[in-house]
Design a protein around this motif. Structure first.
Motif, mmCIF file in Angstrom:
data_model
loop_
_atom_site.group_PDB
_atom_site.id
_atom_site.type_symbol
_atom_site.label_atom_id
_atom_site.label_comp_id
_atom_site.label_asym_id
_atom_site.label_seq_id
_atom_site.Cartn_x
_atom_site.Cartn_y
_atom_site.Cartn_z
ATOM 1 N N PRO A 139 -3.535 -6.826 4.581
ATOM 2 C CA PRO A 139 -3.536 -5.431 4.132
ATOM 3 C C PRO A 139 -2.533 -5.142 3.019
ATOM 4 O O PRO A 139 -2.764 -4.272 2.197
ATOM 5 C CB PRO A 139 -3.189 -4.649 5.412
ATOM 6 N N LYS A 140 -1.414 -5.880 2.978
ATOM 7 C CA LYS A 140 -0.430 -5.614 1.933
ATOM 8 C C LYS A 140 -1.001 -5.942 0.559
ATOM 9 O O LYS A 140 -0.825 -5.167 -0.394
ATOM 10 C CB LYS A 140 0.847 -6.418 2.183
ATOM 11 N N LYS A 141 -1.671 -7.058 0.427
ATOM 12 C CA LYS A 141 -2.253 -7.442 -0.863
ATOM 13 C C LYS A 141 -3.252 -6.389 -1.334
ATOM 14 O O LYS A 141 -3.239 -5.966 -2.496
ATOM 15 C CB LYS A 141 -2.946 -8.799 -0.745
ATOM 16 N N VAL A 142 -4.141 -5.991 -0.426
ATOM 17 C CA VAL A 142 -5.182 -5.038 -0.799
ATOM 18 C C VAL A 142 -4.573 -3.671 -1.111
ATOM 19 O O VAL A 142 -4.991 -2.986 -2.062
ATOM 20 C CB VAL A 142 -6.238 -4.925 0.324
ATOM 21 N N PHE A 143 -3.574 -3.271 -0.333
ATOM 22 C CA PHE A 143 -2.940 -1.966 -0.555
ATOM 23 C C PHE A 143 -2.249 -1.909 -1.923
ATOM 24 O O PHE A 143 -2.479 -0.983 -2.709
ATOM 25 C CB PHE A 143 -1.918 -1.681 0.553
ATOM 26 N N VAL A 144 -1.398 -2.885 -2.201
ATOM 27 C CA VAL A 144 -0.668 -2.891 -3.474
ATOM 28 C C VAL A 144 -1.643 -3.011 -4.643
ATOM 29 O O VAL A 144 -1.498 -2.329 -5.670
ATOM 30 C CB VAL A 144 0.370 -4.027 -3.498
ATOM 31 N N GLY A 145 -2.661 -3.852 -4.492
ATOM 32 C CA GLY A 145 -3.670 -3.971 -5.542
ATOM 33 C C GLY A 145 -4.391 -2.657 -5.782
ATOM 34 O O GLY A 145 -4.663 -2.286 -6.935
ATOM 35 N N GLY A 146 -4.703 -1.944 -4.701
ATOM 36 C CA GLY A 146 -5.358 -0.648 -4.830
ATOM 37 C C GLY A 146 -4.500 0.365 -5.564
ATOM 38 O O GLY A 146 -4.995 1.138 -6.394
ATOM 39 N N MET A 147 -3.193 0.357 -5.296
ATOM 40 C CA MET A 147 -2.303 1.304 -5.979
ATOM 41 C C MET A 147 -2.163 0.976 -7.460
ATOM 42 O O MET A 147 -2.100 1.878 -8.306
ATOM 43 C CB MET A 147 -0.935 1.315 -5.300
ATOM 44 N N VAL A 148 -2.122 -0.308 -7.796
ATOM 45 C CA VAL A 148 -2.069 -0.696 -9.214
ATOM 46 C C VAL A 148 -3.329 -0.205 -9.934
ATOM 47 O O VAL A 148 -3.266 0.358 -11.041
ATOM 48 C CB VAL A 148 -1.922 -2.225 -9.359
ATOM 49 N N TRP A 149 -4.477 -0.422 -9.302
ATOM 50 C CA TRP A 149 -5.749 0.022 -9.874
ATOM 51 C C TRP A 149 -5.767 1.540 -10.034
ATOM 52 O O TRP A 149 -6.251 2.068 -11.048
ATOM 53 C CB TRP A 149 -6.884 -0.438 -8.966
ATOM 54 N N PHE A 150 -5.211 2.255 -9.059
ATOM 55 C CA PHE A 150 -5.170 3.720 -9.116
ATOM 56 C C PHE A 150 -4.328 4.201 -10.298
ATOM 57 O O PHE A 150 -4.712 5.135 -11.006
ATOM 58 C CB PHE A 150 -4.599 4.277 -7.808
ATOM 59 N N VAL A 151 -3.188 3.595 -10.496
ATOM 60 C CA VAL A 151 -2.308 4.000 -11.600
ATOM 61 C C VAL A 151 -3.022 3.839 -12.948
ATOM 62 O O VAL A 151 -2.975 4.724 -13.810
ATOM 63 C CB VAL A 151 -1.002 3.178 -11.581
ATOM 64 N N LEU A 198 -8.265 4.066 -4.089
ATOM 65 C CA LEU A 198 -7.751 4.558 -2.811
ATOM 66 C C LEU A 198 -8.692 4.203 -1.666
ATOM 67 O O LEU A 198 -8.284 4.211 -0.504
ATOM 68 C CB LEU A 198 -7.515 6.058 -2.886
ATOM 69 N N GLY A 199 -9.935 3.873 -1.980
ATOM 70 C CA GLY A 199 -10.821 3.321 -0.957
ATOM 71 C C GLY A 199 -10.335 1.973 -0.469
ATOM 72 O O GLY A 199 -10.638 1.550 0.652
ATOM 73 N N ALA A 200 -9.562 1.282 -1.297
ATOM 74 C CA ALA A 200 -8.920 0.031 -0.884
ATOM 75 C C ALA A 200 -7.598 0.302 -0.173
ATOM 76 O O ALA A 200 -7.251 -0.379 0.801
ATOM 77 C CB ALA A 200 -8.680 -0.864 -2.096
#
Length: 539
Positions: free
Chosen positions: A109-121, A147-149
């Protein structure tokens, strides 16, 4: 120390803590879970990061909602097409929840969460530079995918970082409070920036990008490292394609019914609805086949829907959020279209939501381990139902404190109680290795409920407004900005009554179908203060 998976008997749905062996027997793909040993400071920062992500998710709807008139004027977008700035985000967010939840369970979950936030920015900044309708709709969809990620991954992080006890209950309660807080904070942020910032509505997206970057950095620093990938787990890409397409088409059709050229009579709207229903059926039977007749792990364990009151809780979540989201949406229309308030005066009327959400967060963290969830969910649904009812019966010439103030307080009861208790319950039912996926299912249910509620309420509002305009001998044009105020008033009242009905139905289902569900929180406490470390403590 026992694990956080309950043994739930179908006859009583009583939640009790079970052992790892029993949980693993029920979920063959699971392994013995080891809890990370974290200091109190790190636990607080971890919960803060996940809660801010949830708040940011809801902010993307409410902050943009208040900025819609300004965006439409600046980018020359028709009134009936402005909804796509909201719907494009929701379509992408809801459509990808289940797939990203599974990816988080497999790859960490950490990889997907951080990746999702980078994509959001990245895409939030792009929204700030959008120059036309097509580009901003696409950029908003990319925000929703990001944010779906992040959201299902956040649930997986919380579920795997806290052993059963008061801290786990509090963590989920705080996380769920991010939803109503995001709605009210988003309203304030959107109104203030639209009114006073040099770049008006573009500043909303720049600020969102800054918040997203802060969350990503904080999560990278405080979230425990992901466990080694279990090579035996695979992604069910066929199932992922089926459910993603089904949710996307359903949300698109529900959101687009009023904005289509001929409304709900536009041929492709019922066609998309029918196709989405067929895809939901195909997804269910395909997952059932994988679960029963193959060794391949399904994207969704269908048997989970028959455990305890899992399906009932999903329905209540959908109905509760259909009411809450619709209420927040039509409040914005009441303030701006009927009362004709400037954005800043509309935003201050949402402030009681933030304050109430903060206190309810503390209350649910305490009561979840002491009061049956049936009572909390029913009371929450009643509160959310009373809010639009007060707006429907009010006289707008009366003081704000008489009707609107108590309505704002009551509105977040359901958002806090239903979401917190629902997330705790589905996490318990899911078992080890499926925390993020269970959270994805619940979030998907609330997302579908939101789209369904807004679609139905918008239909009701539009039909009543049109009827009242035609009574005056005028031609109704939803894009016109000179609709008679009395027609606007009656249309809003009809939408508020409908919104209240959804919440009251959720309360009725909770009162009659959740008997014996038990308490979903835990009060076990650790024996001593842990040190700050990524090392695992055996469950």
């Amino acid at each position: 120390m026992s694990d956080d998976r309950p043994a739930i008997e179908s006859s009583t749905a009583t939640c009790t803590v079970d052992s790892d062996k029993t949980a693993i027997a029920a979920h063959p793909t699971a392994t013995l879970h080891e809890w990370p040993v974290l200091s109190t400071t790190r636990q607080v920062l971890l919960v803060l990061a996940m809660t801010l992500a949830m708040m940011l998710n809801i902010m993307q709807v409410q902050s943009v909602q208040l900025a819609l008139p300004t965006i439409g004027k600046d980018l020359d977008i028709k009134t009936t097409d402005l909804q796509w700035l909201i719907s494009s985000y929701s379509v992408a967010f809801g459509g990808l929840l289940l797939l990203f939840g599974r990816l988080a369970d497999i790859y960490g979950p950490k990889k997907v969460f951080v990746g999702g936030m980078v994509w959001f920015v990245i895409w939030s900044i792009a929204c700030g530079f959008a120059q036309n309708e097509v580009s901003i709709d696409f950029f908003r969809a990319m925000q929703g995918a990001a944010l779906g990620a992040a959201i299902p991954s956040a649930l997986g992080i919380l579920g795997s970082s806290f052993p059963p006890g008061q801290r786990k209950t509090t963590a989920f309660a705080v996380f769920s409070a991010g939803a109503p807080l995001g709605g009210s904070v988003g309203a304030v942020l959107g109104g203030v920036l639209t009114e006073y910032a040099p770049d008006t509505w573009r500043s909303v997206f720049y600020v969102s990008a800054g918040i997203g970057a802060l969350i990503g950095i904080l999560a990278f620093l405080v979230v425990p490292k992901d466990p080694a990938k279990d090579e035996s787990l695979t992604v069910d890409w066929i199932g992922g394609a089926l459910i993603t397409t089904a949710v996307t088409l359903l949300t698109f059709a529900l959101a687009g019914g009023e904005g289509a050229p001929n409304g709900w009579k536009t041929p492709y709207i019922p066609t998309l609805l029918a196709v989405s229903i067929l895809l939901f059926g195909a997804f269910w039977f395909y997952e059932r086949h994988l679960e029963r007749h193959t060794t391949s792990p399904p994207l969704m364990i269908t048997s989970i829907w028959f455990k305890g009151r899992f399906a009932v809780v999903q329905l209540i979540g959908a109905l509760g959020w259909s009411s809450f989201a619709s209420y927040m949406f039509f409040c914005s229309l009441a303030f701006q279209d009927y009362m004709q308030l400037p954005p800043i005066l509309a935003t201050v009327r949402y402030l009681p939501c933030s304050v109430t959400g903060f206190f309810l967060n503390a209350i649910v963290a305490i009561l979840a381990s002491r009061v049956p969830a049936q009572f909390l969910i029913a009371v929450g649904a009643l509160g959310t139902g009373l809010a639009p009812l007060l707006f429907a019966v009010q006289n707008y010439t009366d003081p704000y404190w008489q009707w609107q103030f108590p309505a704002m307080i009551l509105s977040v009861f359901g958002a806090d109680f239903i979401f917190a208790c629902g997330i705790l319950y589905v996490s318990q039912v899911a078992g080890p290795g499926h925390q993020a996926l269970a959270g994805s299912i619940f979030n998907m249910s609330t997302q579908i409920g939101t789209a369904f509620g807004l679609a139905i309420d918008t239909i009701v509002q539009d039909r009543v407004t049109k009827r009242e305009v035609e009574k005056l001998g005028l031609t109704y044009d939803p894009n016109a900005r000179n609709t008679p105020l009395e027609a606007v008033h009656l249309g809003l009242n009809a939408a508020f009554y409908t919104s209240a009905g959804f919440a009251f139905l959720a309360a009725l289902i909770a009162a009659t179908c959740l008997f014996g569900i038990g308490k979903v929180g835990h009060r076990e406490k650790p024996d001593k203060e842990p040190i700050d470390s990524d090392e695992k403590a055996p469950a």
